[in-house]
Design an enzyme around this catalytic site. Structure first.
Site, mmCIF file in Angstrom:
data_model
loop_
_atom_site.group_PDB
_atom_site.id
_atom_site.type_symbol
_atom_site.label_atom_id
_atom_site.label_comp_id
_atom_site.label_asym_id
_atom_site.label_seq_id
_atom_site.Cartn_x
_atom_site.Cartn_y
_atom_site.Cartn_z
ATOM 1 N N ARG A 51 0.695 -1.339 0.206
ATOM 2 C CA ARG A 51 -0.167 -0.054 -0.074
ATOM 3 C C ARG A 51 0.965 1.037 0.062
ATOM 4 O O ARG A 51 2.070 1.163 0.551
ATOM 5 C CB ARG A 51 -0.802 0.186 1.140
ATOM 6 C CG ARG A 51 -1.560 -1.368 1.536
ATOM 7 C CD ARG A 51 -2.213 -0.977 2.876
ATOM 8 N NE ARG A 51 -2.637 -2.324 3.482
ATOM 9 C CZ ARG A 51 -3.088 -2.747 4.463
ATOM 10 N NH1 ARG A 51 -3.349 -1.634 5.351
ATOM 11 N NH2 ARG A 51 -3.810 -3.812 4.778
ATOM 12 N N ASP A 53 0.239 5.474 1.366
ATOM 13 C CA ASP A 53 -0.533 6.177 2.208
ATOM 14 C C ASP A 53 -1.288 7.457 1.212
ATOM 15 O O ASP A 53 -0.614 7.628 0.311
ATOM 16 C CB ASP A 53 0.079 6.624 3.321
ATOM 17 C CG ASP A 53 0.176 5.794 4.751
ATOM 18 O OD1 ASP A 53 -0.448 4.796 4.528
ATOM 19 O OD2 ASP A 53 0.590 6.172 5.672
ATOM 20 N N TYR A 111 12.701 3.773 -2.043
ATOM 21 C CA TYR A 111 11.845 4.822 -1.890
ATOM 22 C C TYR A 111 12.606 6.315 -1.956
ATOM 23 O O TYR A 111 13.826 5.986 -1.525
ATOM 24 C CB TYR A 111 11.294 4.599 -0.463
ATOM 25 C CG TYR A 111 9.912 3.910 -0.147
ATOM 26 C CD1 TYR A 111 8.616 4.574 -0.592
ATOM 27 C CD2 TYR A 111 9.961 2.710 0.265
ATOM 28 C CE1 TYR A 111 7.685 3.856 -0.284
ATOM 29 C CE2 TYR A 111 8.851 1.811 0.458
ATOM 30 C CZ TYR A 111 7.691 2.385 0.121
ATOM 31 O OH TYR A 111 6.573 1.545 0.226
ATOM 32 N N ARG A 198 9.446 7.510 6.286
ATOM 33 C CA ARG A 198 8.891 8.904 6.971
ATOM 34 C C ARG A 198 9.566 9.275 8.251
ATOM 35 O O ARG A 198 10.100 10.288 8.626
ATOM 36 C CB ARG A 198 7.679 9.135 6.815
ATOM 37 C CG ARG A 198 6.903 9.242 5.294
ATOM 38 C CD ARG A 198 5.578 8.754 5.303
ATOM 39 N NE ARG A 198 4.924 9.919 6.236
ATOM 40 C CZ ARG A 198 3.218 9.933 6.324
ATOM 41 N NH1 ARG A 198 2.649 8.853 5.552
ATOM 42 N NH2 ARG A 198 2.687 10.801 6.883
#
Lengths: 249, 249
Positions: A51, A53, A111, A198
């Site tokens: 997934r 966000d 990422y 994050r």
């Protein structure tokens, strides 16, 4: 039935994340809507590598689906792009073996996180980078990287809101690039926990501003407690850049 | 009363253009709302170097306003940026003489137009460039530029929906840059008519695809008839880049 693997790019700004949620606009629901149209109303299930966000972007998300049709890859790509909204684009489609799985077969992910360093607010970056107009000690941030690389229990770098129990992950590469007022973080690893990138970025920025020192990483990892790491930076700076499978690189 | 000159940047995506319109979100109305808050409810009128259309962006729009307050320029900048929505940013504020006028004193303007050449649709460019994935003959486009430079009656390159009667303008510079799958047009001139940059780009693209030839520009200018020029390209590729005044450069 033929299984297809697709690389997909999306601007996360107007999505409530990837996964289907009732009454919300999500990437998965838009993709399934497009595929349903191509299958005369028959529901086609889309599975992703993971997934993303709300507000998080993707340059190279990977999904798969099964279809009774066997169009050439190029026709799938054109057909889907014609039916998808303009904030989602199918980059490529290829035939996959029936046992291919976008999530379980992924061997790694990249990422990236973008931080806009400009003193002035930039209206063109507000949805695509995190604005952080403060002085940073890049050497301190670089010095922290070796403590994060390799295999660790990343419980301290994982949102408490997770159902995953095994929090051991391997980070293969972390890179910091500064170019034209933009700081870019690159993370490559075998997998990332919920909010992990994050929280890693938030912690590295706290090292950059002197609120923490590089060696603090060792203690943060040892504590296995989310409250010891830095803040979770906002979603709009995050990009799922690439998903790795054994076939390639 | 003190007059202030401000350089302003905005992402035009969510605005119905610059100028105030009833029940529409515009740049001018958002700026006047912020200034009213700084003036305890007193209405402050904002004047710009010119309007921009719906979805058109600005990197360096110039506005002026009068205020009974004489804060230092830096405080105006911080105060306005704190009150403005995140798709508008004040880049700089400076004190101006009472006779300075953002529109009448402008001696030139630079506009840029971005064209995304990538074969695939890019979800991140959809609001910031015009997607034109076709082969272009850059040499033909370059060859057309000399016919446009200098002083001409640009009636053929002006939307019929205009109230301006004098359609003579001077284009000082036209540049084409291709970089990383993006074609950038730069136009510098003493002023531009309604839709003029978008029609110039549409016409140059038709020369690039071979639908027109460079020397056609001569005839298009002579006809003084909008129907002879190319299509008006969409607003989201257009940026008001800079406004020139005599004080500088």
């Amino acid at each position: 039935m033929q299984r297809y693997k697709c690389i997909v790019s999306y601007d996360g700004t107007l999505f409530a994340g990837f996964q289907v949620q009732p009454d919300k606009r999500t990437v998965q629901s838009e993709m399934e809507k497009a595929l349903r149209k191509m299958h005369k109303g028959e529901a086609i299930r889309v599975s992703a590598s993971g997934r993303t966000d709300s507000r998080v972007h993707a340059k190279g998300q990977v999904i798969h689906f099964d279809s009774p049709y066997s169009f050439p890859a190029e026709n799938w790509e054109k057909g889907m792009n014609a039916l998808l909204p303009e904030d989602i684009a199918v980059i490529s489609v290829q035939e996959a073996t029936p046992d291919f799985h976008s999530r379980f077969d992924a061997t790694g992910k990249e990422y990236r996180y973008l931080v806009s360093l400009s003193k002035k607010r930039d209206p063109f970056q507000r949805k695509y980078a995190y604005h952080f107009p403060y002085e940073l000690n890049y050497q301190a941030m670089q010095d922290a990287i070796p403590f994060l690389l390799g295999t660790h229990d990343f419980t301290s770098f994982c949102s408490a809101k997770t159902e995953v129990t095994d929090k051991v992950r391997t980070i293969r590469e972390i890179e910091l690039l500064v170019e034209g007022g933009m700081l870019q973080f690159r993370f490559i690893g075998n997998g990332f926990l919920y909010n992990m990138v994050r929280i890693l970025v938030g912690t590295l920025l706290e090292i950059g501003t002197g609120k923490k020192v590089p060696v603090d990483i060792v203690e943060i990892l040892q504590k296995k407690d989310r409250s010891f790491a830095g803040k979770t930076v906002p979603g709009q700076g995050l990009y799922l850049w690439k998903v790795y499978y054994d076939e390639e690189d």
